[in-house]
Scaffold this motif. Structure first.
Motif, PDB file in Angstrom:
ATOM      1  N   UNK A 167       0.903  -1.287  -0.077  1.00 52.91           N
ATOM      2  CA  UNK A 167      -0.070  -0.020  -0.040  1.00 52.91           C
ATOM      3  C   UNK A 167       0.824   1.360  -0.064  1.00 52.91           C
ATOM      4  N   UNK A 168       0.616   1.937  -0.791  1.00 49.21           N
ATOM      5  CA  UNK A 168       1.285   3.266  -0.959  1.00 49.21           C
ATOM      6  C   UNK A 168       1.465   4.103   0.171  1.00 49.21           C
ATOM      7  N   UNK A 169       2.447   4.664   0.633  1.00 48.50           N
ATOM      8  CA  UNK A 169       2.404   5.289   1.874  1.00 48.50           C
ATOM      9  C   UNK A 169       3.329   6.608   2.008  1.00 48.50           C
ATOM     10  N   UNK A 170       3.741   6.988   0.800  1.00 49.01           N
ATOM     11  CA  UNK A 170       4.679   8.250   0.882  1.00 49.01           C
ATOM     12  C   UNK A 170       4.583   8.873  -0.532  1.00 49.01           C
ATOM     13  N   UNK A 171       5.110   9.943  -0.764  1.00 46.65           N
ATOM     14  CA  UNK A 171       4.899  10.564  -1.925  1.00 46.65           C
ATOM     15  C   UNK A 171       5.656  11.751  -2.190  1.00 46.65           C
ATOM     16  N   UNK A 172       5.665  12.407  -3.372  1.00 38.37           N
ATOM     17  CA  UNK A 172       6.209  13.825  -3.690  1.00 38.37           C
ATOM     18  C   UNK A 172       5.325  14.799  -3.051  1.00 38.37           C
ATOM     19  N   UNK A 180      -3.368  18.169 -10.549  1.00 37.91           N
ATOM     20  CA  UNK A 180      -4.128  18.183 -11.508  1.00 37.91           C
ATOM     21  C   UNK A 180      -3.807  16.833 -12.159  1.00 37.91           C
ATOM     22  N   UNK A 181      -2.764  16.385 -12.392  1.00 35.09           N
ATOM     23  CA  UNK A 181      -2.537  15.226 -13.446  1.00 35.09           C
ATOM     24  C   UNK A 181      -2.635  13.896 -12.503  1.00 35.09           C
ATOM     25  N   UNK A 182      -2.968  14.083 -11.220  1.00 36.93           N
ATOM     26  CA  UNK A 182      -3.508  12.977 -10.382  1.00 36.93           C
ATOM     27  C   UNK A 182      -4.696  12.474 -10.649  1.00 36.93           C
ATOM     28  N   UNK A 183      -5.549  13.393 -11.195  1.00 33.61           N
ATOM     29  CA  UNK A 183      -6.916  13.245 -11.387  1.00 33.61           C
ATOM     30  C   UNK A 183      -7.105  12.067 -12.384  1.00 33.61           C
ATOM     31  N   UNK A 184      -5.972  11.929 -13.222  1.00 32.18           N
ATOM     32  CA  UNK A 184      -6.155  10.891 -14.372  1.00 32.18           C
ATOM     33  C   UNK A 184      -5.656   9.592 -13.678  1.00 32.18           C
ATOM     34  N   UNK A 185      -5.125   9.497 -12.357  1.00 31.36           N
ATOM     35  CA  UNK A 185      -4.676   8.316 -11.891  1.00 31.36           C
ATOM     36  C   UNK A 185      -5.558   7.764 -11.070  1.00 31.36           C
ATOM     37  N   UNK A 186      -5.518   6.256 -10.993  1.00 31.68           N
ATOM     38  CA  UNK A 186      -6.485   5.601  -9.631  1.00 31.68           C
ATOM     39  C   UNK A 186      -6.210   6.458  -8.281  1.00 31.68           C
ATOM     40  N   UNK A 187      -7.331   6.404  -7.657  1.00 35.49           N
ATOM     41  CA  UNK A 187      -7.270   7.180  -6.281  1.00 35.49           C
ATOM     42  C   UNK A 187      -6.395   6.443  -5.417  1.00 35.49           C
ATOM     43  N   UNK A 188      -5.820   5.125  -5.342  1.00 34.12           N
ATOM     44  CA  UNK A 188      -4.746   4.675  -4.666  1.00 34.12           C
ATOM     45  C   UNK A 188      -3.245   5.554  -5.010  1.00 34.12           C
ATOM     46  N   UNK A 189      -3.041   6.206  -6.203  1.00 37.68           N
ATOM     47  CA  UNK A 189      -2.044   6.589  -6.491  1.00 37.68           C
ATOM     48  C   UNK A 189      -1.975   8.335  -6.777  1.00 37.68           C
ATOM     49  N   UNK A 190      -2.796   8.716  -6.516  1.00 34.15           N
ATOM     50  CA  UNK A 190      -3.090  10.149  -6.765  1.00 34.15           C
ATOM     51  C   UNK A 190      -2.227  10.939  -5.708  1.00 34.15           C
ATOM     52  N   UNK A 191      -2.193  10.638  -4.630  1.00 34.14           N
ATOM     53  CA  UNK A 191      -1.264  11.483  -3.764  1.00 34.14           C
ATOM     54  C   UNK A 191      -0.286  10.602  -3.282  1.00 34.14           C
ATOM     55  N   UNK A 192      -0.135   9.258  -3.102  1.00 33.01           N
ATOM     56  CA  UNK A 192       0.930   8.658  -2.502  1.00 33.01           C
ATOM     57  C   UNK A 192       1.745   7.642  -3.943  1.00 33.01           C
ATOM     58  N   UNK A 193       2.826   7.322  -3.666  1.00 33.43           N
ATOM     59  CA  UNK A 193       3.537   6.288  -4.366  1.00 33.43           C
ATOM     60  C   UNK A 193       3.975   5.079  -3.913  1.00 33.43           C
ATOM     61  N   UNK A 194       4.234   3.971  -4.433  1.00 32.64           N
ATOM     62  CA  UNK A 194       4.482   2.986  -4.123  1.00 32.64           C
ATOM     63  C   UNK A 194       6.268   2.975  -3.961  1.00 32.64           C
ATOM     64  N   UNK A 195       6.894   2.579  -2.759  1.00 31.05           N
ATOM     65  CA  UNK A 195       8.239   2.669  -2.723  1.00 31.05           C
ATOM     66  C   UNK A 195       8.929   1.158  -2.975  1.00 31.05           C
ATOM     67  N   UNK A 196       9.999   0.968  -3.545  1.00 30.57           N
ATOM     68  CA  UNK A 196      10.822  -0.315  -3.851  1.00 30.57           C
ATOM     69  C   UNK A 196      11.914  -0.243  -3.102  1.00 30.57           C
TER      70      UNK A 196
END
Length: 363
Positions: A167-172, A180-196
């Motif tokens: 589950x994504x738990x951090x982001x820029x 604005x561009x986040x509106x085109x992404x799934x809700x799970x990745x609009x604010x957070x990003x997955x970290x590897x």
């Protein structure tokens, strides 16, 4: 019978008898002073007493709690009474305090951190579950941080969904363009990003659902900004921590299961009002003035469209909420703080059943 003659030629004495040794007095040990906790866990409850009780019981399955090295502080934001509260109050290592009304997440966290005595603070959502010994691992992580990074101020841990997936738990940090561009992404990745990441690494911000903070950092920044009622207070805090020279990082070495992230829940009008208010508050605090103004117009227009669509479909409560959101946006733009607080309090009254939907559920 021979008489005992004392040395030095003194007069005869009575029979010589063995002189008893003085009795040995056993030194009484005073009780050891209570151990000062190294870690204070702060859980903000709002209409999720069963989830909170489940988490509290899991946290107590750690040597750190039993030994006094960790404590649990629960702050309730004016939830309805529940039978489990009485049982929680009887458990050692747990402190419960409550507000007479819902003052929002940020203020409740600040209250809980003020009650706790630990040098480190761990914020946990009530809809989180942890494995036995989790706090022992957190204390070990704290020892490593103190030995290796004197400026480590904020650390986020790995979050997993109930099915074990990441589950994504951090982001820029949010900007006008990525919002604005986040509106085109799934809700799970609009604010957070997955970290590897394999080990601890620096990030811009980490979510407040599982957030470890050095008290010195928390105190220097004055805690969470209470102008955020719900959402984005974690992003704001991490940004201020970075600006103050503290290190913000993500550590996948420890993990918890977060059962009901925002993107996995429905988003009725009151929730959208809270998220929009939080985003606009963040923008006006950290973005250039023209960008914050542009966002205000975008959110105002979005609220108008949603209001009209709700009215067409006969959802009068939702239509009223979106109308209230448009007025709230105007208040924020004009910095009318008393009016903002009144509107937020009115909307907060509709959050009770929304929050209670996930109480006691794990999927």
């Amino acid at each position: 019978m021979a008489l005992a003659v004392p040395p030095e030629g003194g007069p005869p004495n009575t029979l010589s008898l063995p002189v008893p040794e003085p009795a040995r007095v056993r030194a009484s040990r005073s009780p050891a002073p209570p151990r000062s906790p190294e870690l204070s866990v702060v859980v903000v409850n709002f209409c999720q007493w069963r989830n909170t009780a489940r988490l509290a019981r899991q946290l107590r399955h750690s040597h750190a709690v039993r030994s006094g090295l960790a404590e649990v502080v629960i702050v309730d934001n004016h939830s309805p009474s529940h039978p489990v509260v009485r049982r929680l109050k009887q458990l050692s290592g747990i402190t419960i305090r409550g507000f007479s009304r819902n003052h929002g997440f940020a203020r409740a966290v600040n209250r809980g951190c003020g009650l706790g005595k630990g040098k480190w603070l761990l914020l946990l959502n009530p809809d989180v579950t942890v494995e036995d010994g989790f706090l022992d691992e957190v204390v070990a992580a704290i020892d490593r941080l103190q030995a290796g990074d004197s400026r480590a101020g904020v650390v986020g841990f790995r979050l997993r969904n109930a099915d074990g997936s990441g589950q994504a738990s951090s982001g820029p940090f949010p900007t006008l363009s990525n919002t604005i561009s986040g509106l085109l992404r799934p809700r799970s990745r609009r604010k957070c990003r997955h970290q590897d990441a394999i080990g601890r690494e620096p990030v811009a911000w980490v979510t407040g659902g599982c957030l470890l903070v050095r008290r010195e950092c928390f105190k220097q920044l004055g805690g969470l900004d209470e102008s955020f009622f719900l959402y984005y207070e974690d992003v704001d805090f991490c940004r201020r921590a970075t600006d103050a020279g503290w290190h913000v990082s993500y550590d996948p070495g420890l993990e918890v299961t977060h059962h009901w992230p925002l993107h996995a829940r429905r988003a009725p009008a009151p929730i959208r009002m809270m998220t929009r208010h939080a985003l606009l508050t963040y923008a006006r605090k950290h973005w250039p003035r023209w960008q914050a103004g542009g966002l205000s117009w975008l959110l105002w227009g979005e609220a108008g469209l949603r209001q009209a669509w709700a009215a067409i479909r006969g959802y009068r409560d939702s239509a009223r909420s979106y109308g209230e959101l448009r007025r709230l946006i105007g208040d924020v733009c004009q910095s009318r703080t008393p009016e903002i607080r009144k509107r937020i309090r009115r909307v907060a009254a509709f959050l009770d059943p929304i929050a209670a939907e996930q109480d006691g559920r794990t999927t």
